[in-house]
Design a protein around this motif. Structure first.
Motif, PDB file in Angstrom:
ATOM      1  N   UNK A  99      30.273  35.951  24.744  1.00  0.00           N
ATOM      2  CA  UNK A  99      30.213  35.930  23.380  1.00  0.00           C
ATOM      3  C   UNK A  99      31.545  35.701  22.847  1.00  0.00           C
ATOM      4  N   UNK A 100      32.641  36.089  23.364  1.00  0.00           N
ATOM      5  CA  UNK A 100      33.913  35.911  23.097  1.00  0.00           C
ATOM      6  C   UNK A 100      34.477  34.520  23.319  1.00  0.00           C
ATOM      7  N   UNK A 101      34.115  34.072  24.555  1.00  0.00           N
ATOM      8  CA  UNK A 101      34.410  32.602  24.764  1.00  0.00           C
ATOM      9  C   UNK A 101      33.571  31.745  23.747  1.00  0.00           C
ATOM     10  N   UNK A 102      32.487  31.846  23.498  1.00  0.00           N
ATOM     11  CA  UNK A 102      31.701  31.153  22.549  1.00  0.00           C
ATOM     12  C   UNK A 102      32.281  31.133  21.372  1.00  0.00           C
ATOM     13  N   UNK A 103      33.030  32.072  20.795  1.00  0.00           N
ATOM     14  CA  UNK A 103      33.545  31.882  19.362  1.00  0.00           C
ATOM     15  C   UNK A 103      34.937  31.382  19.999  1.00  0.00           C
ATOM     16  N   UNK A 104      35.615  31.751  20.907  1.00  0.00           N
ATOM     17  CA  UNK A 104      37.159  31.010  21.037  1.00  0.00           C
ATOM     18  C   UNK A 104      36.977  30.552  22.653  1.00  0.00           C
ATOM     19  N   UNK A 105      36.659  29.297  22.704  1.00  0.00           N
ATOM     20  CA  UNK A 105      36.548  28.752  24.035  1.00  0.00           C
ATOM     21  C   UNK A 105      38.023  28.701  24.969  1.00  0.00           C
ATOM     22  N   UNK A 106      39.077  28.908  24.105  1.00  0.00           N
ATOM     23  CA  UNK A 106      40.410  28.998  24.890  1.00  0.00           C
ATOM     24  C   UNK A 106      40.799  30.216  25.536  1.00  0.00           C
ATOM     25  N   UNK A 107      39.898  31.305  25.462  1.00  0.00           N
ATOM     26  CA  UNK A 107      40.018  32.490  25.975  1.00  0.00           C
ATOM     27  C   UNK A 107      40.297  32.550  27.239  1.00  0.00           C
ATOM     28  N   UNK A 108      39.242  31.878  28.218  1.00  0.00           N
ATOM     29  CA  UNK A 108      39.614  32.055  29.661  1.00  0.00           C
ATOM     30  C   UNK A 108      40.915  31.614  30.275  1.00  0.00           C
ATOM     31  N   UNK A 109      41.505  30.218  29.536  1.00  0.00           N
ATOM     32  CA  UNK A 109      42.881  30.035  29.729  1.00  0.00           C
ATOM     33  C   UNK A 109      43.895  30.853  29.669  1.00  0.00           C
ATOM     34  N   UNK A 110      43.713  31.719  28.123  1.00  0.00           N
ATOM     35  CA  UNK A 110      44.724  32.618  28.012  1.00  0.00           C
ATOM     36  C   UNK A 110      44.677  33.702  28.824  1.00  0.00           C
ATOM     37  N   UNK A 111      43.412  34.174  29.173  1.00  0.00           N
ATOM     38  CA  UNK A 111      43.398  35.344  30.282  1.00  0.00           C
ATOM     39  C   UNK A 111      43.777  34.655  31.755  1.00  0.00           C
ATOM     40  N   UNK A 112      43.775  33.655  31.910  1.00  0.00           N
ATOM     41  CA  UNK A 112      44.175  33.094  33.251  1.00  0.00           C
ATOM     42  C   UNK A 112      45.767  33.130  33.171  1.00  0.00           C
ATOM     43  N   UNK A 113      46.417  32.667  32.234  1.00  0.00           N
ATOM     44  CA  UNK A 113      47.672  32.549  32.215  1.00  0.00           C
ATOM     45  C   UNK A 113      48.586  34.178  32.214  1.00  0.00           C
ATOM     46  N   UNK A 114      47.851  34.737  31.344  1.00  0.00           N
ATOM     47  CA  UNK A 114      48.395  36.286  31.366  1.00  0.00           C
ATOM     48  C   UNK A 114      48.134  37.052  32.798  1.00  0.00           C
ATOM     49  N   UNK A 115      47.170  36.634  33.242  1.00  0.00           N
ATOM     50  CA  UNK A 115      46.692  37.381  34.622  1.00  0.00           C
ATOM     51  C   UNK A 115      47.960  36.926  35.731  1.00  0.00           C
ATOM     52  N   UNK A 116      48.056  35.599  35.549  1.00  0.00           N
ATOM     53  CA  UNK A 116      49.049  34.941  36.562  1.00  0.00           C
ATOM     54  C   UNK A 116      50.455  35.834  36.554  1.00  0.00           C
ATOM     55  N   UNK A 117      50.678  36.006  35.118  1.00  0.00           N
ATOM     56  CA  UNK A 117      52.219  36.290  34.868  1.00  0.00           C
ATOM     57  C   UNK A 117      52.459  37.803  34.496  1.00  0.00           C
ATOM     58  N   UNK A 118      51.336  38.575  34.127  1.00  0.00           N
ATOM     59  CA  UNK A 118      51.794  39.698  33.776  1.00  0.00           C
ATOM     60  C   UNK A 118      50.685  40.650  34.160  1.00  0.00           C
ATOM     61  N   UNK A 119      49.508  40.428  33.903  1.00  0.00           N
ATOM     62  CA  UNK A 119      48.379  41.592  34.043  1.00  0.00           C
ATOM     63  C   UNK A 119      48.170  41.949  35.397  1.00  0.00           C
ATOM     64  N   UNK A 120      48.354  40.955  36.420  1.00  0.00           N
ATOM     65  CA  UNK A 120      48.016  41.425  37.949  1.00  0.00           C
ATOM     66  C   UNK A 120      49.185  42.155  38.409  1.00  0.00           C
ATOM     67  N   UNK A 121      50.254  42.177  37.564  1.00  0.00           N
ATOM     68  CA  UNK A 121      51.295  43.222  38.272  1.00  0.00           C
ATOM     69  C   UNK A 121      51.295  44.698  37.334  1.00  0.00           C
ATOM     70  N   UNK A 122      50.057  44.868  36.596  1.00  0.00           N
ATOM     71  CA  UNK A 122      49.997  45.978  35.773  1.00  0.00           C
ATOM     72  C   UNK A 122      49.001  47.146  36.513  1.00  0.00           C
ATOM     73  N   UNK A 123      48.996  48.139  36.273  1.00  0.00           N
ATOM     74  CA  UNK A 123      48.183  49.392  36.636  1.00  0.00           C
ATOM     75  C   UNK A 123      46.689  49.282  36.117  1.00  0.00           C
ATOM     76  N   UNK A 124      46.022  48.243  35.981  1.00  0.00           N
ATOM     77  CA  UNK A 124      45.000  47.881  35.151  1.00  0.00           C
ATOM     78  C   UNK A 124      43.561  47.468  36.326  1.00  0.00           C
TER      79      UNK A 124
END
Length: 470
Positions: free
Chosen positions: A114-139
């Motif tokens: 549902x989130x991607x349907x309303x904003x198709x750019x979301x997977x790209x945003x998540x990918x970029x953040x995962x590569x640079x910050x989120x994958x280094x967090x305790x999440x």
């Protein structure tokens, strides 16, 4: 309601949660299979931010997520009313206060499509953040969704920005029968088998039946009445997932009436083979229909698109298309008692025969995993040729050993003639080393029990044994 089953799914999620590195886990499966309930159960005792997306605009989704983040203590609450975009919102995940126990924070995005349907750019945003910050967090971030083809083709495939980022992928399937019948703890073994034959392993359907009512009363009250959610469930799901629902109805109805080959289904529906094949592919992706091959079929044969037999793989869909769809006119007038008495009561055990065979095949897998077969099974399924069929057959990796079974969901005990018939069919499989198992609702005649006592290659399995714990 007490949470039932899903021990293996929960164990795998827990393993991800306890891993040393950040986790991006995809959990998906068909509607009603119990994804949200399982994730809710998994989140207990953990510092969790659980966002349930809805079918809404990007602005509305972002506003809801912003409120959730601010309630969790995100720093932006002091100077923003709402995040301006998803990038700023997801960046703040790393700035949430540390959980009181110092452990890992769990982030769940339920119905992510549902989130991607309303904003198709979301997977790209998540990918970029995962590569640079989120994958280094305790999440641990969980992406959950019911749109199976979307998850597989648009989020996990090579063309997706998120391709290769997942640290875990869990496709949730219907419950095995031994967990499904826990919804009816006081039913007899026979009624448990009937309930599973009608509802299958979908938790949402199982919850609709009242465990204090009889099978017949449950069918009438919770399936045949127009006000019952299960009465319209199939139509709702078909409209939600598919276009051209009238044609899909024709295809599923053809299978319910006994059309199992591509040609038979095409003839019954008067739809060209190629078009029917496309419809069947979509129904298989949804877990409604399954294509079967003889358990001994080679890879080359399985690869041929026109081979194999089709069957309805969802028990409730099979029941609905057998007993609701054809009698809608009567049911719309409120004649659920008449429909049950005229069309269902006398044939319910016959209807349950095929699901009972599937239960026996699941039991065989369970026995193999527990080391209680003569060998570890590589394949378990049905076997057939032009004139013969074996209900259950487990084969080893070499294809030289097999356990072959006959299943009877009838009110009379099995006798030795059924064993002789199974042995005759088995002699045409080309497998030399064979043992046998007979499954029966109503037990076995004494002469057959005596054979079982003295023949190490014969097992007799009554209905109660199917429900015994490992």
């Amino acid at each position: 309601m007490v949470f039932i089953g899903r021990e293996n799914d929960l164990r795998q999620l827990e393993d991800c949660y306890r891993a040393n590195k950040a986790q991006l886990v995809f959990v998906y499966g068909r509607r009603r299979v119990g994804k949200t309930e399982t994730l809710t159960q998994f989140s207990r005792g953990k510092s969790t931010l659980f966002f349930a997306a809805q079918s809404a605009t990007a602005e509305e989704q972002l506003a809801s997520f912003s409120r959730l983040m601010f309630e969790a203590g995100a720093p932006a609450k002091d100077y923003l009313r709402q995040y301006p975009n998803w990038e700023s919102a997801l960046t703040e995940l790393t700035r949430l206060p540390e959980p009181p126990d110092g452990g890992r924070r769990l982030i769940v995005f339920d119905e992510f499509p549902y989130l991607v349907k309303s904003d198709p750019s979301l997977p790209s945003v998540l990918q970029n953040l995962w590569d640079h910050t989120l994958r280094h967090a305790n999440l641990m971030i969980v992406i959950c969704g019911s749109a199976m083809s979307f998850i597989e083709k648009d989020l996990l495939s090579e063309k997706s920005p998120l391709y290769g980022r997942a640290t875990g992928i869990l496709k949730m399937t219907p419950m095995p029968y031994w967990d499904a019948v826990k919804f009816f703890p006081d039913y007899s073994a026979e009624d448990k088998a009937l309930a599973y034959a009608i509802l299958g392993g979908i938790p949402r359907y199982l919850e609709e039946f009242d465990p204090d009512e009889s099978i017949g009363d449950n069918i009438k009250r919770h399936i045949l009445r127009r006000i019952a959610p299960l009465y319209s469930e199939v139509e709702f799901l078909m409209h939600e997932e598919l276009r051209e629902t009238a044609k899909y109805n024709s295809v599923v109805r053809a299978i319910a009436l006994g059309g199992t080959s591509l040609n038979e289904i095409s003839t019954h529906t008067m739809i060209p083979n190629a078009t029917v094949a496309s419809y069947l592919t979509n129904l298989m992706e949804l877990g409604i229909v399954k294509r079967e091959f003889p358990v001994t079929a080679k890879i080359k044969e399985r690869a041929k698109g026109t081979r194999g037999l089709y069957r309805i793989d969802d028990n409730f869909f099979r029941f609905w298309y057998s007993f609701v769809f054809p009698y809608r006119s009567e049911l719309e007038r409120g004649d659920e008692d008449g429909v049950y008495n005229r069309h269902i009561a006398s044939v319910l055990h016959d209807f349950a025969g095929s699901p009972f065979e599937a239960m026996c095949r699941e039991w065989m897998w369970r026995e193999s995993m527990a080391g209680r077969l003569p060998f570890h099974a590589a394949e378990i399924g049905r076997w057939w040729d032009r004139t013969r069929e074996i209900d259950v057959m487990a084969v080893d990796g070499s294809g030289k050993q097999a356990v072959m079974g006959e299943c009877k969901f009838r009110s009379t005990p099995m006798n030795a003639s059924m064993l002789n018939l199974l042995r005759d069919r088995a002699s045409h499989t080309g497998i030399e080393h064979r043992s046998y198992v007979l499954f029966s609702l109503s037990g076995f005649e004494r002469s057959l029990e005596e054979l079982g006592e003295h023949d190490p290659d014969l097992r007799l399995v009554g209905i109660d044994q199917l429900f015994s714990e490992i």
